[in-house]
Enzyme design. Structure first.
Site, PDB file in Angstrom:
ATOM      1  N   ASP A  53      44.143  81.202 -42.527  1.00 23.42           N
ATOM      2  CA  ASP A  53      44.552  79.812 -42.312  1.00 23.42           C
ATOM      3  C   ASP A  53      43.358  78.854 -42.291  1.00 23.42           C
ATOM      4  OD1 ASP A  53      43.527  80.746 -39.873  1.00 23.42           O
ATOM      5  OD2 ASP A  53      45.475  80.750 -38.885  1.00 23.42           O
TER       6      ASP A  53
ATOM      7  N   ASN B 176      51.523  82.951 -27.373  1.00 22.78           N
ATOM      8  CA  ASN B 176      52.930  82.637 -27.675  1.00 22.78           C
ATOM      9  C   ASN B 176      53.483  83.510 -28.804  1.00 22.78           C
ATOM     10  OD1 ASN B 176      51.722  81.580 -29.951  1.00 22.78           O
ATOM     11  ND2 ASN B 176      52.523  79.501 -29.724  1.00 22.78           N
TER      12      ASN B 176
ATOM     13  N   HIS C  56      52.115  83.896 -31.828  1.00 20.04           N
ATOM     14  CA  HIS C  56      51.840  83.480 -33.205  1.00 20.04           C
ATOM     15  C   HIS C  56      50.895  84.463 -33.899  1.00 20.04           C
ATOM     16  CE1 HIS C  56      48.296  80.556 -32.077  1.00 20.04           C
ATOM     17  NE2 HIS C  56      47.845  81.776 -32.254  1.00 20.04           N
TER      18      HIS C  56
ATOM     19  N   GLU D 210      53.793  79.662 -35.781  1.00 17.67           N
ATOM     20  CA  GLU D 210      54.193  79.457 -34.395  1.00 17.67           C
ATOM     21  C   GLU D 210      55.641  79.932 -34.198  1.00 17.67           C
ATOM     22  OE1 GLU D 210      51.883  78.752 -32.468  1.00 17.67           O
ATOM     23  OE2 GLU D 210      50.619  77.085 -33.108  1.00 17.67           O
TER      24      GLU D 210
HETATM   25  P1  PGA Z   1      41.734  83.820 -30.237  1.00 16.88           P
HETATM   26  O1  PGA Z   1      42.987  83.366 -31.118  1.00 16.88           O
HETATM   27  O2  PGA Z   1      41.115  84.962 -30.954  1.00 16.88           O
HETATM   28  O3  PGA Z   1      40.842  82.622 -30.184  1.00 16.88           O
HETATM   29  O4  PGA Z   1      42.313  84.221 -28.915  1.00 16.88           O
HETATM   30  C1  PGA Z   1      43.820  84.342 -31.629  1.00 16.88           C
HETATM   31  C2  PGA Z   1      45.049  83.690 -32.182  1.00 16.88           C
HETATM   32  O5  PGA Z   1      45.473  82.652 -31.651  1.00 16.88           O
HETATM   33  O6  PGA Z   1      45.603  84.220 -33.143  1.00 16.88           O
END
Ligand code: PGA
Length: 224
Positions: A56, A125, A127, A132
């Protein structure tokens, strides 16, 4: 966690030097990139024939903006190894036609024969990428609206919380599910409830990561 994932990636490239790698950003994979760069410097692996596609990128950020994922990848991985610049793909969040950019990204992945090994993180959450809760399991690369909780989580990388973009281009859930192998990394106590839900929650678009239970080759690696 990072060493395990780096070793798996080295093995993948030893077995198939022209592998297509799906890559992730965020706090979690930082140690993975460090470990992979170490193994490259030790001569254990080459990326000369590999191709990469990141999950992304934020909409609206220049590639040289330190909060962009292109910048993150250059800093933490690309510039340290022998990947060819033209083999390193991220969506362009500044494209004039974002819909065409999404379609072109899918086409590019397909033209390389699909992703052999996808590295994933997971949001609290549920995702994966910027898919999301509520994102269709059938989704391909698309423009996603970030959940407010995700914007707050990521505010630490921006001058002020208001600077966090509201949109991103992300591989879709179906794009991710097409990867031949997936390694999901999760680090820290705060990710444990998400992993529990991934393991035993109902498979539902309300918690996107649950779809991974339908994938034939997923490894979850937890670090603390
Ligand atoms: P993080 O993010 O590695 O900064 O915890 C992971 C994600 O949100 O997929």
């Amino acid at each position: 966690m990072s060493a395990w994932a780096a070793n798996a990636c080295v093995q993948q490239l030893q077995d198939q030097p022209d592998s297509v790698l799906g890559l992730a950003t965020g706090g979690t994979p930082l140690g993975f990139y460090r470990a992979l760069v170490d193994r490259y410097k030790q001569g254990l692996v080459s990326f000369a024939d590999a191709v990469t596609f990141n999950l992304d990128e934020y909409v609206g950020l220049d590639p040289d903006n330190p909060a962009s994922y292109r910048y993150y990848m250059e800093q933490h991985f690309f510039r340290h190894v022998d990947l060819l610049p033209e083999h390193c793909h991220l969506p362009n969040g500044k494209a004039a036609d974002l819909v065409a950019e999404c379609e072109g990204y899918e086409t590019a992945i397909a033209s390389h024969g699909g992703i052999d090994l996808q590295i994933l993180g997971i949001g609290v959450n549920g995702h994966i990428g910027f898919n999301e809760p509520g994102t269709a399991f059938s989704s391909k690369t698309h423009i996603a609206t970030l959940a407010e909780s995700t914007r707050r989580q990521n505010a630490r990388y921006f001058p002020t919380p208001d600077d966090v973009p509201t949109e991103a281009i992300t591989m879709g859930i179906d794009t991710i599910m097409q990867a031949k192998k997936i390694i999901l990394l999760a680090f820290g106590e705060h990710k444990k409830p998400a992993l529990e839900h991934l393991k035993s929650g109902r498979i539902s678009e309300d918690f996107p990561a649950t779809i991974l239970r339908k994938h034939a080759d997923v490894t979850v690696v937890y670090g603390k």
